[in-house]
Design an enzyme around this catalytic site. Structure first.
Site, PDB file in Angstrom:
ATOM      1  N   LEU A  52       0.841  -1.195  -0.203  1.00 61.00           N
ATOM      2  CA  LEU A  52      -0.056  -0.071   0.052  1.00 61.00           C
ATOM      3  C   LEU A  52       1.002   1.273   0.044  1.00 61.00           C
ATOM      4  O   LEU A  52       1.851   1.184   0.721  1.00 61.00           O
ATOM      5  CB  LEU A  52      -1.094   0.076   1.103  1.00 61.00           C
ATOM      6  CG  LEU A  52      -2.055  -0.995   1.255  1.00 61.00           C
ATOM      7  CD1 LEU A  52      -2.740  -0.797   2.515  1.00 61.00           C
ATOM      8  CD2 LEU A  52      -2.977  -0.997   0.194  1.00 61.00           C
ATOM      9  N   ASP A  53       0.500   2.167  -0.812  1.00 60.74           N
ATOM     10  CA  ASP A  53       1.193   3.631  -0.733  1.00 60.74           C
ATOM     11  C   ASP A  53       1.445   4.193   0.493  1.00 60.74           C
ATOM     12  O   ASP A  53       0.323   3.777   1.579  1.00 60.74           O
ATOM     13  CB  ASP A  53       0.685   4.700  -1.707  1.00 60.74           C
ATOM     14  CG  ASP A  53       0.642   4.055  -2.994  1.00 60.74           C
ATOM     15  OD1 ASP A  53       1.603   3.221  -3.351  1.00 60.74           O
ATOM     16  OD2 ASP A  53      -0.105   4.666  -4.011  1.00 60.74           O
ATOM     17  N   ARG A  54       2.348   4.850   1.109  1.00 58.21           N
ATOM     18  CA  ARG A  54       2.553   5.357   2.093  1.00 58.21           C
ATOM     19  C   ARG A  54       1.311   6.251   2.831  1.00 58.21           C
ATOM     20  O   ARG A  54       0.971   5.959   3.816  1.00 58.21           O
ATOM     21  CB  ARG A  54       3.853   6.320   2.344  1.00 58.21           C
ATOM     22  CG  ARG A  54       3.990   6.924   3.684  1.00 58.21           C
ATOM     23  CD  ARG A  54       5.333   7.551   3.571  1.00 58.21           C
ATOM     24  NE  ARG A  54       5.726   8.109   4.893  1.00 58.21           N
ATOM     25  CZ  ARG A  54       7.125   8.543   5.086  1.00 58.21           C
ATOM     26  NH1 ARG A  54       7.761   8.756   4.233  1.00 58.21           N
ATOM     27  NH2 ARG A  54       7.223   8.788   6.652  1.00 58.21           N
TER      28      ARG A  54
END
Length: 334
Positions: A152-154
């Protein structure tokens, strides 16, 4: 645990001991907080292990980031080197690390957590100074190694799945590659979104700036299904032409897994996600921050469906939203 621990001189840098003397610093390591109150002789290259007299060890990374103040004179360094072969550190207390991940599901082979927004999944060149990661935090929390099955993106929150052994990691990765999993996201987007639709728009491959610096950026097919869950109009101005601001609560289902696919696709149809600093509307972001107090990317991995490694059954794991999302959902219910 005893109150005194010793930091032996490193074999490769014995001459560096005494190079810097630290008065007081704070370091977090292995889920415990270390507060060192006395002056100590340490090296700016020290990244070894702190060992208690009872034999317990704790990794202490990146000691070289808390350095370079109160430097001793050359004569004092020579005196310190003669006087001390090890650096003695006083630990006044041990207390659990404040970050605890919400475990959504666990069996003997897999574990799923609710990833907080703003937390990296693992160490990355994106932020070399970051010290907290989901992988390491979860490993310390459950006391065993974990293996990420996806990313998952930050700035994205929500369901994040890990395997508990390498074989389970391989099997979970195959499910994502073969597209037998189903991921559902929630997003807050600008404007009134149509009831439903499919975005079929190829995206240019975005190579890693370091690992894939020579890779050609080619077009890749990408599809995202969307559905509007609710709409709202809020009494503040975010564009010069309109006295109010309109937003939609969207359900997004990616059929492919391209980098930043959901964020880029929503920008493509002129409904960017609120809080997106890369592909979003900066005026909208500033307006919502000023009037609602939310600054994060409003993208949440709501659910993940996959086949159990243990028995092959289909499992669906759901993740609750955080306080920023509660503010927005209250606005849609008003």
């Amino acid at each position: 645990l005893q109150n005194m621990i010793r930091l032996p001189r490193l074999n490769f840098a014995a001459r560096l001991i005494g190079q810097h003397r630290l008065g007081q610093f704070f370091e977090q390591a292995h889920g415990f907080s270390f507060i060192l109150l006395n002056p100590h002789i340490v090296t700016d290259r020290t990244r070894g292990r702190l060992k208690t007299q009872a034999g317990m060890t704790a990794n202490v990374p990146y000691l070289n980031r808390i350095m370079r103040f109160n430097l001793p004179s050359r004569a004092q360094k020579r005196q310190d080197c003669r006087r001390s072969r090890v650096a003695c550190v006083t630990i006044p207390h041990f207390r659990p690390h404040q970050t605890m991940l919400d475990i959504l599901y666990r069996d003997s082979r897999t574990i799923a957590v609710n990833k907080p927004a703003g937390m990296l999944v693992h160490r990355s060149w994106l932020d070399r100074h970051e010290t907290q990661f989901v992988m390491q935090t979860l490993r310390d929390q459950i006391g065993q190694h974990v293996y990420p099955a996806h990313r998952l993106d930050r700035p994205t929150s929500g369901v994040l799945l890990f395997a508990l052994d390498p074989e389970a990691a391989r099997l979970l990765t195959q499910q994502f590659e073969q597209k037998t999993t189903r991921k559902t996201y929630w997003a807050i987007v600008r404007g009134y979104l149509p009831d439903d639709g499919l975005i079929d728009y190829p995206l240019k491959y975005q190579p890693d700036k370091i690992a894939e610096s020579q890779t050609e950026a080619t077009l890749q097919e990408a599809q995202t299904q969307y559905r509007c869950l609710a709409r709202t109009e809020l009494p503040f101005q975010s564009a010069a032409r309109y006295p109010t601001s309109r937003y939609s609560w969207a359900e997004l289902i990616p059929h492919t897994g391209r980098k930043h696919q959901l964020r880029r696709h929503m920008k493509h149809i002129f409904h960017p996600i609120v809080g997106d600093t890369n592909y979003g509307d900066l005026r909208q972001n500033h307006a919502t921050a000023a009037h609602l107090g939310t600054t994060r990317l409003m993208l949440h991995a709501r659910s993940l469906s996959f086949q159990s490694i243990e028995n092959g059954e289909t499992l669906t794991v759901c993740a609750d939203t955080d306080e920023s999302w509660r503010i927005w959902l209250d606005a849609f219910k008003a």
